[in-house]
Scaffold this motif. Structure first.
Motif: not given
Length: 451
Positions: A391-419
């Motif tokens: 909703p904030d205009g960024g994007y979120v990715l899901a991976s086979q490693a069980g990670q959720l990654l929040a991105g905006a432009g060229d930056s991307l970081a793993a969200l701190q969520v339970p395993p």
């Protein structure tokens, strides 16, 4: 030998077709067993290192009978279910998780194969038989199955997955109920035009429609009708090769999955999938038009993801395929991308902004409709299997490693969520929550302010 061929990153389709003609199942199984024995849990980046077998499985599914391969690999439903160790480690309600124990090797082996078959098996060209005419069977725990797609229908949450399963939540994910579905093929994606009108795609060329917010679903298309359309289209022309290809499609039966869709309105829908299949309807699915021949995709590469923003439409697929349209999908041209692997996720955050993500954690970002690209760094090299706009205009990715990654432009970081277990998709359900989809069910994930 097939085992030798499977050591590379590309597999020759003609060679695999010859193996198919010889029904070389034993040789395929031998190669898969050899590769799957190399699976391990990488403690450095917290993901399963099974990329070496992913391409093998994807390519095998084109020409060899999945049922025989699975039986000889001794893969059964019970064997693929999470072990007691897995349930303990990945139970979302647990407050703490062991970090000094990498788990039972057999359990990791099983989970890796399950994730590979489920997450990337969406393009598996396996026979579906009567599953196109057999309603989905009621399950005891509808929210704990394999899910591949989800969407919001107003305040209702809708998720789709294996064996025709569609589940609904009207209380923000606290409880789930199963919808009435006329097929038992795996459903791969779902989208809604409004809070009542939606469509879902699936294996066997399936397209389903709902007019009551997902409670009940009806047939709109399947692989039998697609094959007939392709044959009719080929017979109108004089291209012998196209006519032969159409005849093969009819002979193959309804085994080509549709993998994604764009729902522009209750009447206008575009669907795309394996082997370059693409169709659209402007009357809610009563009639369909082939679009495959209008795409710049002469190799009939798989089409994994499709997105629309205004009049811009993008389609992503295997072997670095990206197709772009500036005229609401009336015409497409191919866009060059630096990476030549498969892209399973695609988003359009801005008018000419593109985010592509796929194999080995490759994420690429463009702000000029693909004129130039920047590679986005990821915290681990696990394949990206799903994406969504936040909703904030960024994007979120899901991976086979069980990670959720929040991105905006060229930056991307793993969200701190339970395993989480290996993920297949993600949908923002509010400004502070995500619905993550996995091979073990749906997971409501809260996002704190630090994310």
């Amino acid at each position: 030998m097939l085992a030798e061929n499977f050591r590379g990153t590309q597999i020759d389709d003609a060679r695999l077709f010859r193996l198919h003609e010889a029904n070389a199942v034993d040789e395929a199984v031998e190669a898969l067993n050899q590769k799957s024995s190399e699976l391990h849990f990488d403690s450095n980046n917290g993901c399963f290192a099974y990329e070496t077998v992913r391409l093998d499985l994807i390519c095998i599914r084109r020409y060899l009978p999945l049922g025989q391969v699975c039986r000889k690999l001794r893969i059964t439903i019970d064997w693929l279910r999470p072990s007691a160790y897995d349930r303990q480690r990945y139970e979302p309600s647990r407050k703490t998780v062991k970090t000094n124990d990498h788990g039972d090797p057999d359990s990791m082996h099983r989970r890796a194969l399950l994730a590979t078959l489920a997450s990337f098996g969406t393009a598996w060209a396996a026979p579906v038989g009567s599953a196109l005419d057999r309603p989905a069977v009621a399950v005891q725990s509808p929210s704990r199955s394999v899910f591949l797609g989800a969407a919001l229908a107003g305040a209702r949450w809708v998720a789709v997955g294996e064996r025709g399963l569609v589940v609904l939540s009207d209380d923000a994910g606290r409880s789930w109920k199963q919808a009435q579905v006329p097929v038992s093929v795996t459903l791969t994606a779902v989208a809604f035009a409004d809070d009542r009108h939606g469509f879902a795609t699936g294996h066997g060329g399936t397209v389903l429609a709902t007019e009551d917010g997902g409670s009940t679903w009806a047939h709109r298309l399947d692989g039998r009708a697609i094959a007939a359309l392709v044959q009719q289209d080929a017979m109108r022309g004089s291209d012998a090769n196209l006519q032969k290809a159409a005849q093969r499609l009819v002979a193959d039966g309804p085994d080509k999955p549709l993998l994604d869709l764009i729902v522009a309105s209750p009447s206008e829908v575009f669907v795309a999938g394996a082997f370059g299949l693409a169709l659209n309807t402007i009357d809610g699915g009563k009639t369909w038009s082939l679009r495959s021949g209008q795409l710049d995709n002469p190799g009939n590469l798989h089409l994994y993801a499709a997105r629309r923003r205004g009049r811009a439409v993008a389609i992503a697929g295997e072997q670095g395929l990206l197709l772009w349209s500036d005229d609401a999908g009336a015409s497409f041209h191919r866009v060059a991308v630096p990476y030549q692997g498969s892209f399973f996720a695609l988003e359009l955050p801005g008018p000419k902004e593109i985010v592509l993500a796929g194999m080995r954690g490759n994420v690429w970002h463009s702000t000029d409709a693909g004129g130039s690209w920047h590679q986005v760094r990821v915290p681990s090299p696990a394949a990206i299997t799903g994406s969504a706009l936040r909703p904030d205009g960024g994007y979120v990715l899901a991976s086979q490693a069980g990670q959720l990654l929040a991105g905006a432009g060229d930056s991307l970081a793993a969200l701190q969520v339970p395993p989480l277990p290996p993920l297949t998709g993600v949908v923002p359900v509010s400004g502070q929550a995500l619905l993550a989809l996995s091979v073990e069910g749906v997971h409501l994930v809260s996002i704190n302010k630090s994310n």
